[in-house]
Scaffold this motif. Structure first.
Motif, mmCIF file in Angstrom:
data_model
loop_
_atom_site.group_PDB
_atom_site.id
_atom_site.type_symbol
_atom_site.label_atom_id
_atom_site.label_comp_id
_atom_site.label_asym_id
_atom_site.label_seq_id
_atom_site.Cartn_x
_atom_site.Cartn_y
_atom_site.Cartn_z
ATOM 1 N N LEU A 1 -2.066 -8.242 2.351
ATOM 2 C CA LEU A 1 -2.047 -8.313 0.885
ATOM 3 C C LEU A 1 -2.092 -9.758 0.395
ATOM 4 O O LEU A 1 -2.917 -10.112 -0.452
ATOM 5 C CB LEU A 1 -0.787 -7.616 0.362
ATOM 6 N N GLY B 1 0.177 0.248 8.063
ATOM 7 C CA GLY B 1 0.759 -0.815 7.247
ATOM 8 C C GLY B 1 2.251 -0.641 7.241
ATOM 9 O O GLY B 1 2.783 0.230 7.926
ATOM 10 N N ARG B 2 2.940 -1.452 6.450
ATOM 11 C CA ARG B 2 4.395 -1.389 6.510
ATOM 12 C C ARG B 2 4.966 -0.311 5.591
ATOM 13 O O ARG B 2 6.103 0.055 5.706
ATOM 14 C CB ARG B 2 4.969 -2.759 6.214
ATOM 15 N N SER B 3 4.188 0.166 4.640
ATOM 16 C CA SER B 3 4.609 1.317 3.828
ATOM 17 C C SER B 3 3.351 1.894 3.205
ATOM 18 O O SER B 3 2.346 1.213 3.087
ATOM 19 C CB SER B 3 5.595 0.899 2.728
ATOM 20 N N ASN C 1 2.976 3.201 0.041
ATOM 21 C CA ASN C 1 2.773 2.672 -1.312
ATOM 22 C C ASN C 1 3.846 1.626 -1.600
ATOM 23 O O ASN C 1 4.822 1.501 -0.875
ATOM 24 C CB ASN C 1 2.787 3.794 -2.351
ATOM 25 N N LEU C 2 3.639 0.864 -2.670
ATOM 26 C CA LEU C 2 4.666 -0.094 -3.056
ATOM 27 C C LEU C 2 4.661 -0.309 -4.554
ATOM 28 O O LEU C 2 3.720 0.072 -5.253
ATOM 29 C CB LEU C 2 4.567 -1.426 -2.293
ATOM 30 N N ASP D 1 -1.110 2.097 -4.045
ATOM 31 C CA ASP D 1 -1.395 2.448 -2.650
ATOM 32 C C ASP D 1 -1.681 1.157 -1.875
ATOM 33 O O ASP D 1 -2.598 0.409 -2.213
ATOM 34 C CB ASP D 1 -2.628 3.372 -2.658
ATOM 35 N N ARG D 2 -0.870 0.910 -0.838
ATOM 36 C CA ARG D 2 -0.996 -0.348 -0.095
ATOM 37 C C ARG D 2 -2.391 -0.540 0.504
ATOM 38 O O ARG D 2 -3.006 -1.589 0.336
ATOM 39 C CB ARG D 2 0.035 -0.405 1.027
ATOM 40 N N ASN E 1 -5.132 -3.421 -0.489
ATOM 41 C CA ASN E 1 -5.604 -4.370 0.519
ATOM 42 C C ASN E 1 -7.134 -4.345 0.599
ATOM 43 O O ASN E 1 -7.791 -5.379 0.649
ATOM 44 C CB ASN E 1 -4.974 -4.036 1.868
ATOM 45 N N MET F 1 5.958 -8.204 -1.671
ATOM 46 C CA MET F 1 4.559 -8.483 -1.992
ATOM 47 C C MET F 1 4.450 -9.264 -3.294
ATOM 48 O O MET F 1 3.677 -10.224 -3.395
ATOM 49 C CB MET F 1 3.797 -7.164 -2.132
#
Ligand code: FAD
Length: 388
Positions: free
Chosen positions: A21, A54-56, A58-59, A113-114, A118, A320
């Motif tokens: 990101l 990825g790490r999650s 969504n964020l 949505d991660r 990205n 982020m």
């Protein structure tokens, strides 16, 4: 997409290590200045990949992240693909739901949505003619004296590439940062919290969201908690944060259901018994680390940004966002010092380190706030803006 700065092409080569990101957004900032930008990312191109890790899933995107996106003309696009969350929705054990607004009427954070974010940022970076994306490039080592980097490819081959400025955006376990650790007067600390996290999906019911979509749902249970953020496909991603010791106590499908019956009974019909039984054991709980370091630069050669400089626990929803803000702060200092990297980099550390440490501390504080204080009556009357 904004044009890069006009005028003769600058010779400065900027290598952004990490196309996550922060790296992909940062590439846009450097490209806009007219530098020759190369992004090096260990993964394959996620825009072509079948599965994106990825790490999650969504964020939460908040004001400071949006400001950075605005600088590169991406804010509107990203916001249009997000779901506004106007308030937290606190779920008690009895199933009672109580909203706590994030701020004044009309203020909200966004669930994004991660993977999609990205992808959009990589595409935005690639649209600059002076940017090249290199996938399947794992940074192995680099020299602070010469700026030479060594990358390893999947087939085992190695590439040696030189850059004038190396920007380490390669996340919490940064390979760029390793070189910093070998140097004198570099301060570094890392702390794993006792909690892990696990993601569970809540599917739509009759084609609609299973819960009210414009909220960040929280089930605070003092020593642990679950949260849920909405997705565009009308699912929710539920994230269970709990001490590893407790995760490990649940070893059978029946124990999962018993645990949910005791602490999150309202979610059982929404997630579904079978899904719960299956998804709980799909992946082990993931660890969470907080990293602080200083300075964030070496001479005029290298600077760390995003999680590489400050991995924070996710409870403030600002990892982020703070990484995106790093890009703005650096950009402003570039203007202030006329792109003289020997002045810009120390000034960036001077200005940014205290703020990044503050975000890390706030995130640790919110770790307790969200799972415990949020239960208390006084919290329900309090307003807090810009944190999850
Ligand atoms: P990363 O996203 O980790 O990207 C690093 C990139 O570098 C990756 O693409 C990786 O493949 C690449 N890379 C790694 N090593 C190398 C190498 N040697 N060579 C080349 N490339 C390499 N933040 C928020 O603001 N809001 C939230 O709601 C939020 N929720 C979160 C929920 C969870 C469960 C977690 C774990 C984190 C959350 N965060 C949130 C934090 C957020 O995920 C991070 O702050 C953010 O991903 C940092 O971006 P980054 O680009 O610095 O690092």
């Amino acid at each position: 997409m904004e044009e890069p700065a006009r005028g003769p092409r600058k010779k400065t080569v900027v290598a952004v290590v990490g196309g996550g990101l922060v790296g992909s957004l940062n590439a846009c900032f450097f490209a806009k200045r007219g530098f020759d930008v190369e992004v090096f990312e260990i993964r394959e191109d996620i825009r072509q990949a079948k599965i994106v890790r990825g790490r999650s899933i969504n964020l939460a995107l908040s004001h400071r992240g949006r400001q950075a996106l605005k600088h590169v003309g991406m804010e509107e696009k990203v916001v249009s693909q997000g779901i506004p969350m106007n308030a937290r929705m606190i779920h008690s054990i009895s199933g009672k739901q109580s909203p706590i607004p994030y701020g004044k009427k009309g203020q909200y954070i966004l669930s994004v949505d991660r993977a999609n974010l990205n992808k959009e940022l990589l595409t935005a970076a690639e649209a600059y003619p002076n940017t090249k994306l290199n996938f399947d490039h794992k940074l192995q080592d680099w020299s602070a004296e010469t700026g030479q980097m060594t990358f390893v490819r999947l087939d085992g081959s190695k590439e040696h590439i030189k850059a004038d400025l190396i920007v380490g955006c390669d996340g919490a376990f940064s390979a760029v940062r390793k070189q910093f650790l070998r140097r004198s007067r570099f301060n570094y600390s890392q702390t794993y919290i006792p909690h892990g996290y696990m993601e569970l999906t809540m599917l739509p019911i009759n084609g609609e969201f299973a819960m009210k979509p414009n909220y960040l749902h929280i089930w605070p249970r003092n020593t642990f908690m679950m949260i849920a953020l909405p997705n565009l496909d009308k699912t929710f991603t539920c994230t269970l944060f709990m001490p590893f010791d407790d995760f490990e106590k649940i070893t059978t499908e029946d124990e999962v259901i018993k645990f949910f019956q005791e602490y999150f009974p309202d979610t059982i019909p929404l997630i579904g018994v079978d899904t719960l039984k299956r998804d709980y054991f799909r992946l082990p709980a993931q660890a969470m680390v907080s990293v602080k370091c200083s300075p964030h630069h070496i001479n005029d050669k290298c600077v760390l940004m995003g999680d590489a400089a400050h991995a924070v626990v996710p409870f403030y929803g600002q990892g982020m966002n703070a990484g995106f803000e790093d890009c703005i702060v650096f950009d402003e200092i570039m203007n202030q010092f006329n792109e003289d990297l020997s002045a810009v980099l120390p000034e960036y550390s001077r200005v940014r380190v205290p703020d990044d440490h503050a975000i890390a501390d706030l995130a640790m504080y919110n770790y307790i706030e969200m799972r415990a204080h949020v239960n208390s009556k006084w919290f329900l009357f309090r307003k807090q803006v810009d944190s999850i």
